[in-house]
Design a protein around this motif. Structure first.
Motif, PDB file in Angstrom:
ATOM      1  N   ARG A  12      15.285   3.766  12.431  1.00  0.00           N
ATOM      2  CA  ARG A  12      16.586   4.272  12.869  1.00  0.00           C
ATOM      3  C   ARG A  12      17.722   3.753  11.995  1.00  0.00           C
ATOM      4  NH1 ARG A  12      17.003   8.619  14.420  1.00  0.00           N
ATOM      5  NH2 ARG A  12      18.732   8.388  15.880  1.00  0.00           N
ATOM      6  N   VAL A  13      17.605   2.524  11.478  1.00  0.00           N
ATOM      7  CA  VAL A  13      18.621   1.997  10.581  1.00  0.00           C
ATOM      8  C   VAL A  13      18.688   2.841   9.309  1.00  0.00           C
ATOM      9  CG1 VAL A  13      19.141   0.064   9.029  1.00  0.00           C
ATOM     10  CG2 VAL A  13      18.659  -0.361  11.448  1.00  0.00           C
ATOM     11  N   LEU A  48      13.447  -5.110   2.038  1.00  0.00           N
ATOM     12  CA  LEU A  48      13.374  -3.703   2.399  1.00  0.00           C
ATOM     13  C   LEU A  48      14.710  -2.991   2.254  1.00  0.00           C
ATOM     14  CD1 LEU A  48      11.172  -4.031   5.622  1.00  0.00           C
ATOM     15  CD2 LEU A  48      10.427  -3.297   3.349  1.00  0.00           C
ATOM     16  N   LEU A  49      15.809  -3.750   2.360  1.00  0.00           N
ATOM     17  CA  LEU A  49      17.141  -3.160   2.309  1.00  0.00           C
ATOM     18  C   LEU A  49      18.018  -3.897   1.312  1.00  0.00           C
ATOM     19  CD1 LEU A  49      17.860  -2.751   6.139  1.00  0.00           C
ATOM     20  CD2 LEU A  49      17.069  -0.983   4.573  1.00  0.00           C
ATOM     21  N   ASN A  50      18.837  -3.130   0.607  1.00  0.00           N
ATOM     22  CA  ASN A  50      19.908  -3.710  -0.192  1.00  0.00           C
ATOM     23  C   ASN A  50      21.186  -3.649   0.633  1.00  0.00           C
ATOM     24  OD1 ASN A  50      18.467  -4.277  -2.613  1.00  0.00           O
ATOM     25  ND2 ASN A  50      18.494  -2.083  -3.111  1.00  0.00           N
ATOM     26  N   ARG A  51      21.812  -4.789   0.842  1.00  0.00           N
ATOM     27  CA  ARG A  51      23.003  -4.863   1.677  1.00  0.00           C
ATOM     28  C   ARG A  51      24.212  -5.245   0.840  1.00  0.00           C
ATOM     29  NH1 ARG A  51      18.716  -7.443   3.983  1.00  0.00           N
ATOM     30  NH2 ARG A  51      18.054  -6.874   6.110  1.00  0.00           N
ATOM     31  N   THR A  52      25.279  -4.469   0.977  1.00  0.00           N
ATOM     32  CA  THR A  52      26.569  -4.841   0.402  1.00  0.00           C
ATOM     33  C   THR A  52      27.601  -4.750   1.520  1.00  0.00           C
ATOM     34  OG1 THR A  52      27.247  -2.591  -0.219  1.00  0.00           O
ATOM     35  CG2 THR A  52      25.862  -3.805  -1.787  1.00  0.00           C
ATOM     36  N   GLY A  62      11.268  -0.314   0.220  1.00  0.00           N
ATOM     37  CA  GLY A  62      11.775   0.000   1.553  1.00  0.00           C
ATOM     38  C   GLY A  62      11.694   1.482   1.850  1.00  0.00           C
ATOM     39  N   ARG A  63      11.984   2.320   0.851  1.00  0.00           N
ATOM     40  CA  ARG A  63      11.879   3.768   1.032  1.00  0.00           C
ATOM     41  C   ARG A  63      10.434   4.172   1.288  1.00  0.00           C
ATOM     42  NH1 ARG A  63      14.187   7.791   3.084  1.00  0.00           N
ATOM     43  NH2 ARG A  63      16.139   6.951   2.236  1.00  0.00           N
ATOM     44  N   ALA A  64       9.506   3.598   0.512  1.00  0.00           N
ATOM     45  CA  ALA A  64       8.089   3.913   0.718  1.00  0.00           C
ATOM     46  C   ALA A  64       7.634   3.435   2.093  1.00  0.00           C
ATOM     47  CB  ALA A  64       7.249   3.262  -0.384  1.00  0.00           C
ATOM     48  N   PHE A  65       8.106   2.249   2.495  1.00  0.00           N
ATOM     49  CA  PHE A  65       7.724   1.719   3.800  1.00  0.00           C
ATOM     50  C   PHE A  65       8.300   2.588   4.919  1.00  0.00           C
ATOM     51  CE2 PHE A  65       8.423  -1.307   7.366  1.00  0.00           C
ATOM     52  CZ  PHE A  65       7.088  -1.599   7.622  1.00  0.00           C
ATOM     53  N   TYR A  66       9.516   3.088   4.715  1.00  0.00           N
ATOM     54  CA  TYR A  66      10.128   3.962   5.723  1.00  0.00           C
ATOM     55  C   TYR A  66       9.268   5.201   5.971  1.00  0.00           C
ATOM     56  CZ  TYR A  66      12.940   7.816   7.445  1.00  0.00           C
ATOM     57  OH  TYR A  66      13.371   8.913   8.149  1.00  0.00           O
TER      58      TYR A  66
END
Length: 301
Positions: A12-13, A48-52, A62-66
């Motif tokens: 969902r994120v 899994l995520l790049n955060r800014t 992360g995209r593949a895992f999603y």
């Protein structure tokens, strides 16, 4: 179960674009949602995520895992649907979306009535006059007012929805009453606009058939109720669903403009991804909505 919950949070994120939105959708705080994502990253030893400060995007892994996580969640939801079908008791979450006016007046009151009859179902309703991507946003059922375009979705019509051009008597006294569709060019037309919005013209029903009228105005909004409010305050002419302005017309607060060439009626109905047809709770809700809302937008003349 914590691992499955973390998968749901991650999915969902990604779909909603932020940890805050993803957590809110699953009824948890941003801090809890962030911890669920961190648990997954710790479990697998990857980011899994790049955060800014401005943006959150999945890493390549992360995209593949999603993609894999979403398939897992869909499989679990399908399994739950099979069990619900055999038990005869619908259960689980239904995600709905609807335009603001339709949601406030029609769908909102519908939700508690459905949940009273189906106590093991949770409904999450999101309202917006902006267009949404039903599949990408994980929507189960979308209430729709207009002309459906996406043939990949199942369309079930509830009723026709007549529309009216309306303005306040004060506005017409100041600027004159349009005598023909061509006269709209000289008026402040109040438009429902948002990114990628199609409304820069109105389709009117004339004796010669539908006619596209290019219209413009000095200000627009992405909330239909704001347009109605501006019309009531004497700021211009609005193109609104008839059922939404019927009481204002009856009270004389608004006047119908060009009644001989009204806007083409919109269609009111629901859109559902085909993959959701096997879920009993969605079929039950869709049937309930079609039955309860039949004719709700048809005010006639």
């Amino acid at each position: 179960m914590p691992y499955l919950e973390s998968l749901r949070v991650f999915v969902r994120v990604i779909e909603l674009g932020s940890i805050t939105a993803g957590g809110r959708d699953l009824r948890m705080s941003p801090a809890v949602a962030s911890n669920r994502i961190r648990d997954l990253e710790t479990r697998f030893g990857v980011r899994l995520l790049n955060r800014t400060t401005r943006k959150l995007t999945p890493t390549e892994i992360g995209r593949a895992f999603y993609d894999s996580a979403r398939r897992v969640i869909e499989t679990l939801d399908q399994a739950e649907a099979v069990v619900s079908g055999f038990s005869g008791t619908p259960r689980g979450v239904i995600r709905l979306t609807a335009p603001l006016g339709v949601g406030r007046r029609l769908v909102g009151p519908l939700v508690p009535r459905f949940c009273e009859q189906n106590p093991e179902v949770e409904i999450r309703l999101r309202l917006s006059d902006r267009s949404v991507n039903i599949v990408e946003d994980g929507i189960d059922i979308a209430f729709f007012l207009g002309e459906p375009q996406d043939s990949a979705l199942l369309w079930r019509k509830i009723s026709d929805c007549p529309r009216r051009l309306v303005a306040a008597p004060e506005y017409l006294a100041r600027h004159g009453v349009p005598g023909s569709p061509d006269d709209l060019a000289g008026h402040n037309c109040l438009l429902l606009r948002y990114p990628r919005s199609p409304e820069y013209y109105w389709m009117l029903s004339t004796a010669d058939g539908p006619r596209k009228m290019l219209v413009s105005g000095r200000f627009d909004a992405d909330d239909g109720d704001v347009l109605t409010g501006w019309a009531l305050d004497g700021h211009g002419i609005a193109n609104r669903p008839a059922y939404e302005v019927a009481s204002h017309l009856a009270q004389g607060r608004l006047v119908e403009v060009l009644p001989e060439t009204p806007p083409l009626p919109a269609q009111f109905g629901i859109l559902t991804p085909h993959r959701q047809l096997q879920d009993p709770k969605l079929r039950i809700f869709a049937d309930f909505a079609l039955r309860e809302l039949k004719g709700a937008t048809d005010t006639g003349r």
